[in-house]
Design a protein around this motif. Structure first.
Motif, mmCIF file in Angstrom:
data_model
loop_
_atom_site.group_PDB
_atom_site.id
_atom_site.type_symbol
_atom_site.label_atom_id
_atom_site.label_comp_id
_atom_site.label_asym_id
_atom_site.label_seq_id
_atom_site.Cartn_x
_atom_site.Cartn_y
_atom_site.Cartn_z
ATOM 1 N N ARG A 157 0.812 -1.217 0.000
ATOM 2 C CA ARG A 157 0.000 0.000 0.000
ATOM 3 C C ARG A 157 0.850 1.274 0.000
ATOM 4 N NH1 ARG A 157 -2.844 -2.744 4.274
ATOM 5 N NH2 ARG A 157 -2.251 -1.128 5.773
ATOM 6 N N TYR A 158 2.178 1.134 0.016
ATOM 7 C CA TYR A 158 3.049 2.301 0.179
ATOM 8 C C TYR A 158 4.169 2.312 -0.862
ATOM 9 C CZ TYR A 158 1.059 2.919 4.882
ATOM 10 O OH TYR A 158 0.219 3.121 5.944
ATOM 11 N N GLY A 159 4.759 3.504 -1.044
ATOM 12 C CA GLY A 159 6.063 3.581 -1.666
ATOM 13 C C GLY A 159 7.094 3.123 -0.648
ATOM 14 N N ILE A 160 8.019 2.279 -1.071
ATOM 15 C CA ILE A 160 8.995 1.675 -0.159
ATOM 16 C C ILE A 160 10.385 2.196 -0.483
ATOM 17 C CG2 ILE A 160 10.049 -0.478 0.609
ATOM 18 C CD1 ILE A 160 7.195 -0.130 1.585
ATOM 19 N N ALA A 161 11.092 2.639 0.565
ATOM 20 C CA ALA A 161 12.462 3.134 0.419
ATOM 21 C C ALA A 161 13.443 2.048 0.823
ATOM 22 C CB ALA A 161 12.668 4.370 1.289
ATOM 23 N N VAL A 162 14.447 1.847 -0.011
ATOM 24 C CA VAL A 162 15.499 0.858 0.251
ATOM 25 C C VAL A 162 16.768 1.593 0.628
ATOM 26 C CG1 VAL A 162 16.865 -1.031 -0.716
ATOM 27 C CG2 VAL A 162 14.444 -0.764 -1.359
ATOM 28 N N GLY A 163 17.374 1.200 1.732
ATOM 29 C CA GLY A 163 18.603 1.819 2.209
ATOM 30 C C GLY A 163 19.070 1.108 3.452
ATOM 31 N N PRO A 169 18.232 9.874 10.027
ATOM 32 C CA PRO A 169 18.043 9.980 8.576
ATOM 33 C C PRO A 169 19.093 9.183 7.816
ATOM 34 C CG PRO A 169 17.787 12.120 9.614
ATOM 35 C CD PRO A 169 18.305 11.198 10.674
ATOM 36 N N PHE A 170 18.698 8.623 6.674
ATOM 37 C CA PHE A 170 19.626 7.810 5.886
ATOM 38 C C PHE A 170 19.399 8.057 4.406
ATOM 39 C CE2 PHE A 170 15.848 5.220 6.473
ATOM 40 C CZ PHE A 170 15.628 4.652 5.226
ATOM 41 N N ALA A 171 20.441 7.822 3.606
ATOM 42 C CA ALA A 171 20.367 8.013 2.165
ATOM 43 C C ALA A 171 19.588 6.868 1.525
ATOM 44 C CB ALA A 171 21.773 8.089 1.572
ATOM 45 N N VAL A 172 18.701 7.227 0.617
ATOM 46 C CA VAL A 172 17.884 6.235 -0.084
ATOM 47 C C VAL A 172 18.673 5.689 -1.270
ATOM 48 C CG1 VAL A 172 15.748 5.881 -1.389
ATOM 49 C CG2 VAL A 172 15.760 7.345 0.650
ATOM 50 N N GLU A 173 18.694 4.365 -1.388
ATOM 51 C CA GLU A 173 19.401 3.719 -2.492
ATOM 52 C C GLU A 173 18.466 3.371 -3.649
ATOM 53 O OE1 GLU A 173 21.216 0.324 -0.743
ATOM 54 O OE2 GLU A 173 22.416 1.498 0.691
ATOM 55 N N ARG A 174 17.210 3.120 -3.316
ATOM 56 C CA ARG A 174 16.243 2.706 -4.341
ATOM 57 C C ARG A 174 14.838 2.930 -3.796
ATOM 58 N NH1 ARG A 174 14.079 -2.454 -6.175
ATOM 59 N NH2 ARG A 174 15.034 -3.470 -4.382
ATOM 60 N N LEU A 175 13.874 3.151 -4.708
ATOM 61 C CA LEU A 175 12.473 3.281 -4.314
ATOM 62 C C LEU A 175 11.611 2.365 -5.168
ATOM 63 C CD1 LEU A 175 13.524 6.672 -4.296
ATOM 64 C CD2 LEU A 175 11.584 6.503 -2.748
ATOM 65 N N VAL A 184 10.681 -7.152 -2.148
ATOM 66 C CA VAL A 184 11.631 -6.263 -1.480
ATOM 67 C C VAL A 184 11.850 -6.737 -0.050
ATOM 68 C CG1 VAL A 184 11.138 -4.184 -2.848
ATOM 69 C CG2 VAL A 184 9.785 -4.674 -0.813
ATOM 70 N N SER A 185 13.058 -6.517 0.447
ATOM 71 C CA SER A 185 13.328 -6.853 1.847
ATOM 72 C C SER A 185 12.999 -5.691 2.773
ATOM 73 C CB SER A 185 14.806 -7.243 2.020
ATOM 74 O OG SER A 185 15.655 -6.174 1.610
ATOM 75 N N SER A 186 12.983 -4.477 2.224
ATOM 76 C CA SER A 186 12.720 -3.294 3.039
ATOM 77 C C SER A 186 11.262 -3.246 3.485
ATOM 78 C CB SER A 186 13.049 -2.022 2.254
ATOM 79 O OG SER A 186 12.666 -0.869 2.980
ATOM 80 N N ARG A 187 11.062 -2.782 4.694
ATOM 81 C CA ARG A 187 9.715 -2.509 5.221
ATOM 82 C C ARG A 187 9.603 -1.040 5.623
ATOM 83 N NH1 ARG A 187 9.362 -6.387 2.749
ATOM 84 N NH2 ARG A 187 8.573 -8.436 3.360
ATOM 85 N N THR A 188 10.417 -0.200 4.987
ATOM 86 C CA THR A 188 10.463 1.230 5.283
ATOM 87 C C THR A 188 9.567 1.963 4.302
ATOM 88 O OG1 THR A 188 12.737 1.003 6.062
ATOM 89 C CG2 THR A 188 11.961 3.222 5.568
ATOM 90 N N ALA A 189 8.421 2.453 4.788
ATOM 91 C CA ALA A 189 7.405 3.041 3.922
ATOM 92 C C ALA A 189 7.389 4.561 4.036
ATOM 93 C CB ALA A 189 6.030 2.485 4.289
ATOM 94 N N ILE A 190 7.075 5.209 2.915
ATOM 95 C CA ILE A 190 6.967 6.669 2.880
ATOM 96 C C ILE A 190 5.652 7.078 3.541
ATOM 97 C CG2 ILE A 190 6.915 8.694 1.382
ATOM 98 C CD1 ILE A 190 8.450 7.041 -0.699
ATOM 99 N N MET A 191 5.734 8.100 4.399
ATOM 100 C CA MET A 191 4.624 8.457 5.276
ATOM 101 C C MET A 191 3.864 9.723 4.871
ATOM 102 S SD MET A 191 4.139 6.250 7.776
ATOM 103 C CE MET A 191 4.241 4.973 6.526
#
Length: 282
Positions: A157-163, A169-175, A184-191
């Motif tokens: 349901r979200y855009g997911i940031a990979v990093g 704060p951290f630099a995003v490597e992929r979205l 994707v392994s990331s569970r970091t979602a844009i809020m």
């Protein structure tokens, strides 16, 4: 900039004649919570990107001498509200294109009009000032956005940031836009809170519509990352929480939380809720 041009189809029939952003949470519509959040962050100009059947938002923020309630937003804040209309609901990226000249080559704060950010007093000034600070700290930062960890079932349901996520704060490597959790392994979602620089608007001009006919902001941000510019993810602080009113269940959940914790009506409602729950158990 607050995009409010979406159709709100998941909330039908409630949204047949009113915008989902105007649905009340206790005694204020969702979009008023968003505007008040921006005012607390020091924002003095807000651009709404609206669409068909969204006139109620303009009416809500107008003065209403018949009700004699005074200004909705304290005039001492200096808030100026502007409106433009998205010709067709063609995705978040398309709506944000309308704000390209709004920032005058500076960063533009974007706050989704159907997403409330709950910020306890212990969390400080809120996510928007932290995004502005992160965006402004270095000339090579092209965008910053808020993130939080979500459950596996919510990833799609979200855009997911990979990093390399953490508390800082951290630099995003992929979205990735609304991926399958297995992809994707990331569970970091844009809020739903961003600061976007000119490079993002330039990328939005080049992004094609996806298979559903929408222009995705994540696609533009991915282009910016691939170009070598920095995009920074800023985690929500402990106690901060996004409330999305995009579905019937999520809307009911946020209404319940805000009503039950409201100092004016919360105690009586909690007592009544306990009675109802007790009746169901008998």
């Amino acid at each position: 900039m607050i995009p409010v041009g979406g159709l709100g189809t998941r909330l039908l029939p409630a949204t047949r004649s009113q915008p989902k952003e105007m649905l009340p949470v206790v005694d204020k519509p969702v979009v008023q919570y968003v505007v008040e959040e921006l005012v607390r962050a020091g924002i003095t100009r807000v651009l709404f990107v609206t669409g068909r059947r969204k006139r109620a938002i303009e009416d809500h923020f107008d003065a209403d001498p018949e009700l004699d309630t005074g200004p909705l937003i304290d005039p001492r804040t200096g808030l100026q509200i502007l409106y433009t209309r998205q010709a067709h609901p063609a995705g978040l990226g398309d709506a944000i294109r309308y704000a390209e000249g709004f920032g005058d080559e500076r960063g533009v704060v974007v706050a989704l009009g159907d997403a409330m950010i709950e910020t306890p007093a212990s969390s400080g000034s809120g996510i928007v000032p932290r995004l502005i600070e992160t965006f402004s700290q270095s000339a090579d930062v092209a965008a910053a956005f808020a993130v939080a960890t979500v459950a596996d079932e919510a990833v799609s349901r979200y855009g997911i940031a990979v990093g390399e996520p953490g508390d800082a704060p951290f630099a995003v490597e992929r979205l990735v836009e609304k991926p399958d959790p297995s992809d994707v392994s990331s569970r970091t979602a844009i809020m739903g809170r961003y600061v976007l620089g000119p490079e993002v608007f330039a990328a939005l001009r080049e992004v094609d519509r996806d298979a559903s006919g929408e222009v995705q902001l994540t696609s533009a941000l991915e282009r910016v990352v691939e170009s070598g510019r920095r995009v920074i993810a800023v985690p929500l602080a402990p106690g901060e929480r996004r409330h999305d009113v995009g579905s019937v269940q999520s809307y009911c959940e946020v209404f319940l939380q805000y009503a039950l914790t409201d100092p004016r009506i919360g105690p009586a409602l909690r007592a009544r809720a306990a009675e109802l729950i007790g009746d169901e158990r008998r």
